[in-house]
Scaffold this motif. Structure first.
Motif, PDB file in Angstrom:
ATOM      1  N   ASP A   1     -61.933  56.966  28.400  1.00  0.00           N
ATOM      2  CA  ASP A   1     -60.937  57.763  27.684  1.00  0.00           C
ATOM      3  C   ASP A   1     -59.584  57.052  27.640  1.00  0.00           C
ATOM      4  O   ASP A   1     -58.777  57.316  26.752  1.00  0.00           O
ATOM      5  N   LEU A   2     -59.357  56.178  28.603  1.00  0.00           N
ATOM      6  CA  LEU A   2     -58.095  55.441  28.685  1.00  0.00           C
ATOM      7  C   LEU A   2     -58.359  54.018  29.131  1.00  0.00           C
ATOM      8  O   LEU A   2     -59.087  53.793  30.099  1.00  0.00           O
ATOM      9  N   VAL A   3     -57.791  53.077  28.398  1.00  0.00           N
ATOM     10  CA  VAL A   3     -57.738  51.675  28.831  1.00  0.00           C
ATOM     11  C   VAL A   3     -56.262  51.331  28.938  1.00  0.00           C
ATOM     12  O   VAL A   3     -55.527  51.398  27.948  1.00  0.00           O
ATOM     13  N   PHE A   4     -55.820  50.993  30.141  1.00  0.00           N
ATOM     14  CA  PHE A   4     -54.399  50.730  30.379  1.00  0.00           C
ATOM     15  C   PHE A   4     -54.240  49.301  30.893  1.00  0.00           C
ATOM     16  O   PHE A   4     -54.797  48.943  31.924  1.00  0.00           O
ATOM     17  N   VAL A   5     -53.471  48.499  30.168  1.00  0.00           N
ATOM     18  CA  VAL A   5     -53.209  47.118  30.570  1.00  0.00           C
ATOM     19  C   VAL A   5     -51.852  47.073  31.266  1.00  0.00           C
ATOM     20  O   VAL A   5     -50.806  47.200  30.624  1.00  0.00           O
ATOM     21  N   ALA A   6     -51.889  46.896  32.577  1.00  0.00           N
ATOM     22  CA  ALA A   6     -50.674  46.910  33.382  1.00  0.00           C
ATOM     23  C   ALA A   6     -50.317  45.514  33.885  1.00  0.00           C
ATOM     24  O   ALA A   6     -49.612  45.367  34.881  1.00  0.00           O
ATOM     25  N   THR A   7     -50.823  44.489  33.212  1.00  0.00           N
ATOM     26  CA  THR A   7     -50.517  43.113  33.596  1.00  0.00           C
ATOM     27  C   THR A   7     -49.181  42.687  32.990  1.00  0.00           C
ATOM     28  O   THR A   7     -48.625  43.360  32.120  1.00  0.00           O
ATOM     29  N   GLY A   8     -48.685  41.546  33.437  1.00  0.00           N
ATOM     30  CA  GLY A   8     -47.449  40.999  32.881  1.00  0.00           C
ATOM     31  C   GLY A   8     -46.615  40.355  33.961  1.00  0.00           C
ATOM     32  O   GLY A   8     -46.826  40.581  35.156  1.00  0.00           O
ATOM     33  N   ALA A   9     -45.662  39.549  33.530  1.00  0.00           N
ATOM     34  CA  ALA A   9     -44.766  38.888  34.482  1.00  0.00           C
ATOM     35  C   ALA A   9     -43.492  38.474  33.779  1.00  0.00           C
ATOM     36  O   ALA A   9     -43.509  38.059  32.617  1.00  0.00           O
ATOM     37  N   LEU A  10     -42.408  38.611  34.483  1.00  0.00           N
ATOM     38  CA  LEU A  10     -41.114  38.136  34.000  1.00  0.00           C
ATOM     39  C   LEU A  10     -40.907  36.678  34.395  1.00  0.00           C
ATOM     40  O   LEU A  10     -40.325  35.898  33.648  1.00  0.00           O
ATOM     41  N   VAL A  11     -41.404  36.318  35.571  1.00  0.00           N
ATOM     42  CA  VAL A  11     -41.321  34.949  36.070  1.00  0.00           C
ATOM     43  C   VAL A  11     -42.735  34.396  36.172  1.00  0.00           C
ATOM     44  O   VAL A  11     -43.600  34.996  36.803  1.00  0.00           O
ATOM     45  N   ILE A  12     -42.978  33.279  35.522  1.00  0.00           N
ATOM     46  CA  ILE A  12     -44.284  32.627  35.583  1.00  0.00           C
ATOM     47  C   ILE A  12     -44.086  31.234  36.168  1.00  0.00           C
ATOM     48  O   ILE A  12     -43.350  30.416  35.613  1.00  0.00           O
ATOM     49  N   GLY A  13     -44.744  30.981  37.292  1.00  0.00           N
ATOM     50  CA  GLY A  13     -44.499  29.715  37.977  1.00  0.00           C
ATOM     51  C   GLY A  13     -43.068  29.689  38.486  1.00  0.00           C
ATOM     52  O   GLY A  13     -42.598  30.636  39.120  1.00  0.00           O
ATOM     53  N   ALA A  14     -42.360  28.622  38.187  1.00  0.00           N
ATOM     54  CA  ALA A  14     -40.976  28.510  38.618  1.00  0.00           C
ATOM     55  C   ALA A  14     -40.003  28.875  37.512  1.00  0.00           C
ATOM     56  O   ALA A  14     -38.793  28.740  37.676  1.00  0.00           O
TER      57      ALA A  14
ATOM     58  N   HIS B   1     -42.782  51.283  27.436  1.00  0.00           N
ATOM     59  CA  HIS B   1     -41.720  50.778  28.312  1.00  0.00           C
ATOM     60  C   HIS B   1     -41.614  51.714  29.510  1.00  0.00           C
ATOM     61  O   HIS B   1     -41.278  52.897  29.345  1.00  0.00           O
ATOM     62  N   PRO B   2     -41.908  51.231  30.727  1.00  0.00           N
ATOM     63  CA  PRO B   2     -41.933  52.117  31.893  1.00  0.00           C
ATOM     64  C   PRO B   2     -40.573  52.415  32.484  1.00  0.00           C
ATOM     65  O   PRO B   2     -40.472  53.183  33.446  1.00  0.00           O
ATOM     66  N   GLY B   3     -39.521  51.821  31.937  1.00  0.00           N
ATOM     67  CA  GLY B   3     -38.222  51.886  32.579  1.00  0.00           C
ATOM     68  C   GLY B   3     -38.125  50.784  33.618  1.00  0.00           C
ATOM     69  O   GLY B   3     -39.033  49.962  33.764  1.00  0.00           O
ATOM     70  N   THR B   4     -37.033  50.730  34.327  1.00  0.00           N
ATOM     71  CA  THR B   4     -36.893  49.749  35.397  1.00  0.00           C
ATOM     72  C   THR B   4     -37.570  50.302  36.636  1.00  0.00           C
ATOM     73  O   THR B   4     -37.192  51.354  37.155  1.00  0.00           O
ATOM     74  N   VAL B   5     -38.590  49.590  37.098  1.00  0.00           N
ATOM     75  CA  VAL B   5     -39.412  50.062  38.207  1.00  0.00           C
ATOM     76  C   VAL B   5     -39.178  49.168  39.418  1.00  0.00           C
ATOM     77  O   VAL B   5     -39.024  47.943  39.290  1.00  0.00           O
ATOM     78  N   ASP B   6     -39.162  49.768  40.564  1.00  0.00           N
ATOM     79  CA  ASP B   6     -38.918  49.035  41.808  1.00  0.00           C
ATOM     80  C   ASP B   6     -40.176  48.273  42.220  1.00  0.00           C
ATOM     81  O   ASP B   6     -40.989  48.748  43.018  1.00  0.00           O
ATOM     82  N   THR B   7     -40.346  47.083  41.643  1.00  0.00           N
ATOM     83  CA  THR B   7     -41.489  46.231  41.957  1.00  0.00           C
ATOM     84  C   THR B   7     -40.992  44.805  42.205  1.00  0.00           C
ATOM     85  O   THR B   7     -39.823  44.484  41.969  1.00  0.00           O
ATOM     86  N   ARG B   8     -41.907  43.939  42.625  1.00  0.00           N
ATOM     87  CA  ARG B   8     -41.555  42.539  42.833  1.00  0.00           C
ATOM     88  C   ARG B   8     -41.124  41.885  41.536  1.00  0.00           C
ATOM     89  O   ARG B   8     -40.314  40.955  41.529  1.00  0.00           O
ATOM     90  N   LEU B   9     -41.659  42.349  40.401  1.00  0.00           N
ATOM     91  CA  LEU B   9     -41.320  41.757  39.104  1.00  0.00           C
ATOM     92  C   LEU B   9     -39.836  41.916  38.807  1.00  0.00           C
ATOM     93  O   LEU B   9     -39.206  41.025  38.240  1.00  0.00           O
TER      94      LEU B   9
END
Length: 220
Positions: free
Chosen positions: A57-70, A167-175
């Protein structure tokens, strides 16, 4: 909702989504690198999703990154690197679309269903007043266009489907930790609850939209 597929289920938002859905009694299937899924590699996506039975019923893609490698977000044109730009597109734009390509057969044709991918407000062209962050902005803007375009095609075979760039808003994650400054952030669990609330209110008539965590349309 009975079944959900969360791609990127080990990340901050992905884990919170999986937990919230499970608490609602939804049967959650989680896929990520631990399960051999790399969204930048189509063969990996095809293999990981190819073994699943239809009926999500739902496929949710929660992948992504602001910093890739260095390579973090650029502040000036001088910092622009073609390889970093390509990597951002591969992960943040092409990756979710590859998931949709191979997940479409898993989504029902005869009832309502959702496909959602994490986007970001900084991918809005109309709302860009600060500049910078070239690669990440461009990749998220591309993702929004890809979701919007796919929604038109998918409606022909899955009339009950709703595809969203969220857009999830600004979330408190490592990203976000190193780049949000003093900007307020919400915990992943709160972000997940907000996103699921948006999904519960959106129908096929909303397919192809770019919306925030309150369900408001963000300008392209």
């Amino acid at each position: 909702m009975e079944r959900a597929l969360v791609v990127g289920h080990s990340g901050g938002i992905g884990a919170a989504l999986a937990s919230a859905l499970t608490a609602q009694g939804v049967a959650v299937t989680g896929l990520g690198r631990a399960e051999g899924l790399d969204v930048t590699d189509e063969a990996s996506v095809a293999a990981a999703l190819g073994g699943l039975e239809p009926g999500f019923d739902l496929v949710f893609v929660a992948t992504g990154a602001l910093v890739i490698g260095a390579r973090g977000p650029e502040k000036t044109l001088r910092a622009l690197d073609p390889a970093a730009l390509a990597a951002q597109f591969a992960l943040n734009a092409t990756g979710p679309l590859l998931v949709l390509k191979h997940a479409l057969r898993l989504m029902p044709r005869d009832r309502a269903c959702h496909f959602a991918a994490l986007s970001a407000r900084v991918g809005s062209i109309g709302d860009n007043h600060l500049g910078g962050w070239y690669a990440y902005r461009a990749a998220k803007a591309a993702l929004n266009q890809l979701i919007h375009t796919a929604a038109i095609e998918v409606a022909r075979t899955h009339p009950g489907a709703c595809l969203l760039a969220l857009h999830p808003g600004t979330v408190d994650t490592r990203l976000t930790a190193a780049h949000r400054g003093s900007h307020p952030a919400v915990p992943p669990a709160e972000a997940a609850a907000n996103l699921l609330s948006v999904l519960s209110r959106c129908t096929a008539s909303d397919s192809g939209r770019f919306v925030d965590a309150q369900g408001l349309t963000i300008p392209w």
